[in-house]
Design an enzyme around this catalytic site. Structure first.
Site, PDB file in Angstrom:
ATOM      1  N   TYR A 153      64.767  20.344  35.524  1.00 20.96           N
ATOM      2  CA  TYR A 153      63.706  21.334  35.302  1.00 20.96           C
ATOM      3  C   TYR A 153      64.139  22.712  35.815  1.00 20.96           C
ATOM      4  O   TYR A 153      64.022  23.719  35.111  1.00 20.96           O
ATOM      5  CB  TYR A 153      62.426  20.872  36.000  1.00 20.96           C
ATOM      6  CG  TYR A 153      61.239  21.802  35.832  1.00 20.96           C
ATOM      7  CD1 TYR A 153      60.525  21.841  34.639  1.00 20.96           C
ATOM      8  CD2 TYR A 153      60.821  22.631  36.871  1.00 20.96           C
ATOM      9  CE1 TYR A 153      59.434  22.691  34.490  1.00 20.96           C
ATOM     10  CE2 TYR A 153      59.730  23.475  36.725  1.00 20.96           C
ATOM     11  CZ  TYR A 153      59.033  23.498  35.532  1.00 20.96           C
ATOM     12  OH  TYR A 153      57.957  24.342  35.388  1.00 20.96           O
TER      13      TYR A 153
HETATM   14  P1  NAP Z   1      51.027  21.438  30.294  1.00 20.21           P
HETATM   15  O1  NAP Z   1      49.619  21.514  30.758  1.00 20.21           O
HETATM   16  O2  NAP Z   1      51.784  20.181  30.491  1.00 20.21           O
HETATM   17  O3  NAP Z   1      51.075  21.842  28.736  1.00 20.21           O
HETATM   18  C1  NAP Z   1      52.296  21.793  28.059  1.00 20.21           C
HETATM   19  C2  NAP Z   1      52.150  22.310  26.652  1.00 20.21           C
HETATM   20  O4  NAP Z   1      53.446  22.221  26.009  1.00 20.21           O
HETATM   21  C3  NAP Z   1      51.216  21.476  25.785  1.00 20.21           C
HETATM   22  O5  NAP Z   1      50.625  22.319  24.815  1.00 20.21           O
HETATM   23  C4  NAP Z   1      52.166  20.482  25.120  1.00 20.21           C
HETATM   24  O6  NAP Z   1      51.674  19.943  23.876  1.00 20.21           O
HETATM   25  C5  NAP Z   1      53.381  21.370  24.876  1.00 20.21           C
HETATM   26  N1  NAP Z   1      54.612  20.569  24.778  1.00 20.21           N
HETATM   27  C6  NAP Z   1      55.096  19.724  25.727  1.00 20.21           C
HETATM   28  N2  NAP Z   1      56.227  19.128  25.278  1.00 20.21           N
HETATM   29  C7  NAP Z   1      56.451  19.619  24.029  1.00 20.21           C
HETATM   30  C8  NAP Z   1      57.435  19.353  23.046  1.00 20.21           C
HETATM   31  N3  NAP Z   1      58.431  18.477  23.229  1.00 20.21           N
HETATM   32  N4  NAP Z   1      57.346  20.009  21.858  1.00 20.21           N
HETATM   33  C9  NAP Z   1      56.341  20.869  21.639  1.00 20.21           C
HETATM   34  N5  NAP Z   1      55.383  21.172  22.525  1.00 20.21           N
HETATM   35  C10 NAP Z   1      55.428  20.541  23.715  1.00 20.21           C
HETATM   36  O7  NAP Z   1      51.907  22.568  30.984  1.00 20.21           O
HETATM   37  P2  NAP Z   1      51.470  23.867  31.835  1.00 20.21           P
HETATM   38  O8  NAP Z   1      51.295  23.467  33.241  1.00 20.21           O
HETATM   39  O9  NAP Z   1      50.398  24.614  31.120  1.00 20.21           O
HETATM   40  O10 NAP Z   1      52.833  24.695  31.784  1.00 20.21           O
HETATM   41  C11 NAP Z   1      53.005  25.809  30.916  1.00 20.21           C
HETATM   42  C12 NAP Z   1      54.258  26.560  31.361  1.00 20.21           C
HETATM   43  O11 NAP Z   1      54.096  27.013  32.718  1.00 20.21           O
HETATM   44  C13 NAP Z   1      55.535  25.707  31.355  1.00 20.21           C
HETATM   45  O12 NAP Z   1      56.611  26.512  30.935  1.00 20.21           O
HETATM   46  C14 NAP Z   1      55.703  25.322  32.808  1.00 20.21           C
HETATM   47  O13 NAP Z   1      57.051  25.053  33.113  1.00 20.21           O
HETATM   48  C15 NAP Z   1      55.209  26.590  33.488  1.00 20.21           C
HETATM   49  N6  NAP Z   1      54.780  26.402  34.880  1.00 20.21           N
HETATM   50  C16 NAP Z   1      53.712  25.625  35.183  1.00 20.21           C
HETATM   51  C17 NAP Z   1      53.335  25.493  36.503  1.00 20.21           C
HETATM   52  C18 NAP Z   1      52.144  24.670  36.930  1.00 20.21           C
HETATM   53  O14 NAP Z   1      51.936  24.497  38.148  1.00 20.21           O
HETATM   54  N7  NAP Z   1      51.351  24.156  36.013  1.00 20.21           N
HETATM   55  C19 NAP Z   1      54.046  26.151  37.514  1.00 20.21           C
HETATM   56  C20 NAP Z   1      55.133  26.930  37.162  1.00 20.21           C
HETATM   57  C21 NAP Z   1      55.483  27.063  35.832  1.00 20.21           C
HETATM   58  P3  NAP Z   1      50.765  18.579  23.875  1.00 20.21           P
HETATM   59  O15 NAP Z   1      49.399  18.981  24.385  1.00 20.21           O
HETATM   60  O16 NAP Z   1      50.725  18.159  22.453  1.00 20.21           O
HETATM   61  O17 NAP Z   1      51.445  17.610  24.786  1.00 20.21           O
END
Ligand code: NAP
Length: 245
Positions: A153
């Site tokens: 990651y």
């Molecule tokens: P999340 O809730 O897990 O949502 C992920 C999104 O990406 C969903 O829309 C999912 O679609 C889509 N996705 C996942 N795998 C995919 C694939 N193989 N092909 C196409 N689409 C895919 O994630 P999040 O927490 O909102 O994270 C968003 C961003 O913020 C990411 O880049 C993450 O690394 C970053 N981030 C998050 C955090 C945190 O604490 N949450 C912290 C730092 C950075 P489905 O709904 O269909 O699965």
């Protein structure tokens, strides 16, 4: 603020991406977003945008597929007419595992979804985005403070940050800005799937602003960077983390 703008957001069905889609639509952009499997969640985002008078279109697409990102961009252009904004948000995390026990297949899959897809959508944007456009890539504080067990990651997000830097240099002469936004712990399914409740409480407690980030906290930063007021900001990594550094 974004009237007449065509935007692509990856991973718009849940979490931070959902909030970005909703915010950009509220600003007047027309948005195409993808999701991987969550059809109902994606449909709900489209309905919520339409209820607000906006326009969003969802596409089911696996960004791990080598052709997926290009297909997304082509579908988006058909719907949008022109491409002005790209937000590379979609990513996956993985079960924390010591490097010594991490499978090559896990590394390859995480790199494909989190980094190769960003390369491919950005390459498309470099060819087709209108002058004056905006690209925002979502990274993580983990590139600064990497936790043990998350080598794939963290490596994928390091790649995203370097793609930002190079694209900003190359696309600057066309008035296209390229920036990274790095969230800290943000209240989404990804956070809760990867961390036990106690660890999440601890991070919230260590955060100077005293809470977890909410998806809207990140979407507001993205909305600023893709808007006209951020025209002089490029090649930056903006940490939206409540003061956690
Ligand atoms: P999340 O809730 O897990 O949502 C992920 C999104 O990406 C969903 O829309 C999912 O679609 C889509 N996705 C996942 N795998 C995919 C694939 N193989 N092909 C196409 N689409 C895919 O994630 P999040 O927490 O909102 O994270 C968003 C961003 O913020 C990411 O880049 C993450 O690394 C970053 N981030 C998050 C955090 C945190 O604490 N949450 C912290 C730092 C950075 P489905 O709904 O269909 O699965």
């Amino acid at each position: 603020m974004l009237d007449g703008r065509g935007a692509v957001v990856t991973g718009g069905s849940r979490g931070i991406g959902r909030a970005i889609v909703q915010r950009l639509c509220r600003e007047g952009a027309k948005v195409v977003f993808n999701f991987a499997t969550n059809e109902e969640a994606a449909a709900e985002v489209v309905r919520s945008v339409q209820a607000d008078g906006g326009q969003a279109h969802a596409v089911r697409l696996d960004l791990a597929d080598p052709d997926g990102p290009e297909q997304l961009m082509e579908t988006a252009e058909t719907h949008l007419g022109a491409l002005d904004i790209l937000v590379n948000n979609a990513a996956i995390s993985h079960t924390p595992t010591p490097l010594a026990e991490t499978d090559t297949a896990v590394f390859d899959h995480v790199m494909a979804v989190n980094a190769r897809s960003v390369f491919l959508t950005t390459r498309h944007a470099a060819r087709r985005m209108r002058d004056g456009g905006r690209i925002v890539n979502i990274s993580t504080l983990n590139t600064v403070r990497p936790a043990p067990g998350i080598a794939p990651y963290a490596a994928s997000k390091g790649a995203v940050e370097q793609l930002t830097a190079v694209a900003a240099r190359e696309l600057g002469p066309r008035g296209i800005t390229v920036n990274t936004v790095s969230p800290g712990a943000t209240d989404t399914e990804m956070l809760h799937a990867a961390n036990p409740p106690q660890a999440i409480q601890t991070v919230a407690g260590m955060t100077p602003l005293g809470r977890l980030g909410q998806p809207g906290d990140i979407a507001d930063v993205v909305a600023f960077l893709v808007g006209p007021d951020a025209r002089w900001i490029t090649r930056q990594n903006l940490r939206a983390a409540g003061g956690l550094a």
